[in-house]
Design a protein around this motif. Structure first.
Motif, PDB file in Angstrom:
ATOM      1  N   ASP A 299     -11.235   0.429  -3.226  1.00  0.00           N
ATOM      2  CA  ASP A 299     -10.792  -0.045  -4.539  1.00  0.00           C
ATOM      3  C   ASP A 299      -9.753  -1.159  -4.467  1.00  0.00           C
ATOM      4  OD1 ASP A 299      -8.710   1.450  -3.609  1.00  0.00           O
ATOM      5  OD2 ASP A 299      -8.720   2.936  -5.222  1.00  0.00           O
ATOM      6  N   SER A 300      -9.530  -1.724  -3.279  1.00  0.00           N
ATOM      7  CA  SER A 300      -8.657  -2.898  -3.166  1.00  0.00           C
ATOM      8  C   SER A 300      -9.077  -3.758  -1.972  1.00  0.00           C
ATOM      9  CB  SER A 300      -7.188  -2.484  -3.033  1.00  0.00           C
ATOM     10  OG  SER A 300      -6.984  -1.644  -1.924  1.00  0.00           O
TER      11      SER A 300
ATOM     12  N   ALA B  28      -2.429  -2.771  -1.477  1.00  0.00           N
ATOM     13  CA  ALA B  28      -2.997  -2.955  -2.818  1.00  0.00           C
ATOM     14  C   ALA B  28      -2.738  -4.382  -3.292  1.00  0.00           C
ATOM     15  CB  ALA B  28      -2.403  -1.946  -3.793  1.00  0.00           C
ATOM     16  N   VAL B  29      -3.587  -5.298  -2.849  1.00  0.00           N
ATOM     17  CA  VAL B  29      -3.435  -6.726  -3.156  1.00  0.00           C
ATOM     18  C   VAL B  29      -4.699  -7.232  -3.833  1.00  0.00           C
ATOM     19  CG1 VAL B  29      -3.059  -9.029  -2.164  1.00  0.00           C
ATOM     20  CG2 VAL B  29      -1.886  -7.037  -1.187  1.00  0.00           C
TER      21      VAL B  29
ATOM     22  N   GLY C 128      -4.066  -6.079   3.645  1.00  0.00           N
ATOM     23  CA  GLY C 128      -3.587  -6.197   2.276  1.00  0.00           C
ATOM     24  C   GLY C 128      -3.711  -7.661   1.887  1.00  0.00           C
ATOM     25  N   GLY C 129      -2.619  -8.405   2.104  1.00  0.00           N
ATOM     26  CA  GLY C 129      -2.690  -9.854   1.890  1.00  0.00           C
ATOM     27  C   GLY C 129      -3.220 -10.606   3.094  1.00  0.00           C
TER      28      GLY C 129
ATOM     29  N   PRO D 169     -10.560  -7.700 -10.236  1.00  0.00           N
ATOM     30  CA  PRO D 169     -10.173  -7.381 -11.616  1.00  0.00           C
ATOM     31  C   PRO D 169      -9.280  -6.149 -11.714  1.00  0.00           C
ATOM     32  CG  PRO D 169     -12.486  -6.818 -11.210  1.00  0.00           C
ATOM     33  CD  PRO D 169     -12.012  -7.589 -10.020  1.00  0.00           C
ATOM     34  N   GLU D 170      -9.460  -5.192 -10.796  1.00  0.00           N
ATOM     35  CA  GLU D 170      -8.619  -4.005 -10.737  1.00  0.00           C
ATOM     36  C   GLU D 170      -8.318  -3.693  -9.275  1.00  0.00           C
ATOM     37  OE1 GLU D 170      -9.968  -0.561 -12.841  1.00  0.00           O
ATOM     38  OE2 GLU D 170     -10.738  -1.732 -14.519  1.00  0.00           O
ATOM     39  N   VAL D 171      -7.141  -3.125  -9.036  1.00  0.00           N
ATOM     40  CA  VAL D 171      -6.736  -2.788  -7.671  1.00  0.00           C
ATOM     41  C   VAL D 171      -6.274  -1.336  -7.641  1.00  0.00           C
ATOM     42  CG1 VAL D 171      -5.124  -3.285  -5.796  1.00  0.00           C
ATOM     43  CG2 VAL D 171      -6.059  -5.155  -7.154  1.00  0.00           C
ATOM     44  N   GLY D 172      -6.874  -0.532  -6.763  1.00  0.00           N
ATOM     45  CA  GLY D 172      -6.447   0.848  -6.600  1.00  0.00           C
ATOM     46  C   GLY D 172      -5.071   0.915  -5.967  1.00  0.00           C
ATOM     47  N   THR D 173      -4.321   1.954  -6.305  1.00  0.00           N
ATOM     48  CA  THR D 173      -2.927   2.019  -5.882  1.00  0.00           C
ATOM     49  C   THR D 173      -2.627   3.156  -4.917  1.00  0.00           C
ATOM     50  OG1 THR D 173      -2.380   3.364  -7.837  1.00  0.00           O
ATOM     51  CG2 THR D 173      -2.122   0.959  -8.023  1.00  0.00           C
ATOM     52  N   PHE D 174      -3.631   3.940  -4.508  1.00  0.00           N
ATOM     53  CA  PHE D 174      -3.315   5.046  -3.602  1.00  0.00           C
ATOM     54  C   PHE D 174      -2.711   4.517  -2.303  1.00  0.00           C
ATOM     55  CE2 PHE D 174      -4.602   7.966  -0.149  1.00  0.00           C
ATOM     56  CZ  PHE D 174      -3.817   9.045  -0.519  1.00  0.00           C
TER      57      PHE D 174
END
Length: 508
Positions: free
Chosen positions: A207-208, A234-235, A179-180, A224-229
């Motif tokens: 997507d992330s 999601a970072v 993630g991070g 620009p966009e981060v998927g949230t599933f």
């Protein structure tokens, strides 16, 4: 910072006042199926069901008496929040957690039960994070970063210390969710220091994938966009300290799809009876992809299962997608004659394959479009083989297995073509919170007519909607400008084959 300083910090990290040493389990079924020795490091068995307790406690335990008296604050919608709350409670420190308004009640209540004060603010992590910094500035609270802090990284690195002590076999590769970057930074610097022969492979959702994007660019970038599933990873941007270490010690990053994550959740359940959260299953999904790519056999591969804080409401969505992710199900659109006996002839053409789903509604007297789920067996070939066999029987079919709109929306909407003029179709994502759908409709509902609407709650922090609008061609630029002003993420789907086959006006 030189690596040896991190090694010292990792070896002296104070985590076991609250964390436990987690086992490494053999994934027996997965090992047999994939012909490798597959091990799972069970961080889902921590007291908060996540590895985050390690870094949070090590960071907070390093604070001075003056800092402890000030109290701590963190922004988080999930596992880090619980880690900070439990750590602060153990040390007798006041903790404040800023969580987005979209955070499910189960997570909010879990943090409150651990004694922390919860402030709900904003609809995203970024907004919660910004507000948490105002608390630092205005009230002198000490911010506990979820990944970009030396002590947090060192605390997460204790996973590697345990792992190398627990596994006596030679390890070929270790797969770590990203993630991070706190976990992979801490683990990689320690493992490469002692065992440089072991591959360290990060795994991110497609997507992330902030680490992969940064490694490809040679510098930290903001997605620009981060998927949230897989919300636990999601970072939008990899950490500064974590990226520096990842550049030196991570061998590669593999990305995985939502369907592959769902399949990995099922794999973990089959072998352990534990239900991993999507981010917690990342490593297993990447491990499987690595084996397929490398045609690896007889290797010892370790996946870190990082957490099991999954909302119960999401299990339905996971179950629906797992078979597709495993390659055991295909979603297709097939065209059959609108006449008696057509369905039977279609089933005959499928051979021994089982139909898992069949959606159909009469549209006209010519050809019928049907939405079909079909089980696949390895000995029968994959999706390409299925499409080819149907084609040989003069049945036109389109593979929709990778079509996100088809899987989220169209499968529940098959109802025939409507006589609608100037229809355009968009897929939206908006923050899921009480009243969010009404707010979305109020913003969207003027001045153009809504001709189609589908919304289904998936138990996540973001709602997903498919909307048809009647927008004359001359209004298209104005309309998209209006959508930009709404502030919701959107994609046009007017040309999506699933929409065209099942819902678009026949005049198109």
């Amino acid at each position: 910072m030189m690596p040896h300083r991190y090694i010292k910090k990792i070896l002296s990290a104070n985590v076991y006042d609250v964390a436990v040493e987690t086992p490494v389990d053999l994934a027996l079924s997965l090992s047999k199926r994939l012909e490798n020795n597959i091990l799972i490091k069970r961080e889902d068995l921590q007291p908060i069901h996540s590895f985050k307790i390690r870094g949070a406690y090590n960071c907070i335990s390093q604070l001075s008496d003056v800092q402890r008296a000030c109290g701590v604050v963190a922004a988080s919608a999930g596992n880090h929040a619980q880690g900070v709350a439990m750590s602060a409670k153990h040390l007798g420190i006041d903790a404040t957690i800023v969580m987005p308004n979209t955070t499910p009640d189960i997570k909010v209540n879990s943090v409150k039960a651990l004694g922390a004060k919860v402030i709900l603010h904003g609809d995203s992590f970024a907004q919660a994070y910004t507000y948490s910094l105002t608390l630092v500035a205005d009230h002198g609270l000490v911010y506990i970063h979820p990944f970009d802090d030396e002590h947090t990284i060192a605390g997460q690195g204790t996973v590697a210390v345990e792992l190398l002590r627990q596994v006596e076999d030679n390890i070929d590769a270790i797969f770590v969710p990203v993630g991070g970057g706190g976990l992979i930074a801490g683990m990689s610097v320690y493992i490469k220091y002692l065992r440089p022969d072991i591959k360290i492979i990060g795994v991110e959702p497609e997507d992330s994938c902030c680490l992969k994007a940064a490694l490809d660019a040679g510098e930290r970038v903001i997605l620009p966009e981060v998927g949230t599933f897989a919300e636990g990873v999601a970072v939008a941007q990899i950490g500064e300290l974590t990226f520096e270490l990842a550049q030196q010690y991570v061998d590669e990053v593999i990305t995985v799809t939502t369907d592959e994550l769902c399949a990995a959740i099922k794999d973990i359940y089959d072998d352990t009876r534990a239900i991993a959260e999507p981010s917690g299953a990342c490593a297993v999904a990447g491990l499987k992809k690595y084996i397929e790519r490398e045609q690896a056999r007889g290797q010892t591969l370790v996946a870190v299962a990082t957490g099991a804080n999954l909302n119960f409401d999401r299990l339905r969505h996971v179950a629906e997608r797992a078979e597709i992710g495993e390659g055991r199900e295909a979603i297709i659109a097939a065209q059959i004659p609108e006449q008696p006996g057509s369905f039977k002839r279609f089933c005959t053409a499928l051979g021994e394959r089982n139909i898992t789903e069949f959606n159909y509604r009469y549209a006209n007297e010519g050809q019928a479009q049907v939405f079909v789920g079909v089980t696949l067996k390895s000995e029968e070939g994959g999706r390409e083989r299925l499409i080819a066999e149907l084609s040989s029987q003069d049945i036109s079919a389109v593979d929709l297995s990778d079509n996100e709109m088809a899987k989220i929306h169209i499968r529940y909407m098959v109802g025939g073509h409507a006589a609608v003029d100037n229809e355009v179709v968009y897929r939206f994502t908006f923050p899921e919170r009480p009243g969010a759908l009404l707010k979305f409709l109020n913003k969207l509902g003027q001045p153009w007519n809504i001709s189609m609407f589908h919304y289904r709650n998936h138990g996540s922090a973001h709602g997903r909607v498919l909307v048809g609008m009647q927008v004359p061609l001359e209004d298209k630029v104005t309309f998209e400008g209006y959508l930009d002003e709404l502030g919701y993420a959107f994609n046009e789907e007017t040309d999506n084959p699933a929409y065209q086959l099942f819902l678009a006006p026949e005049s198109r």
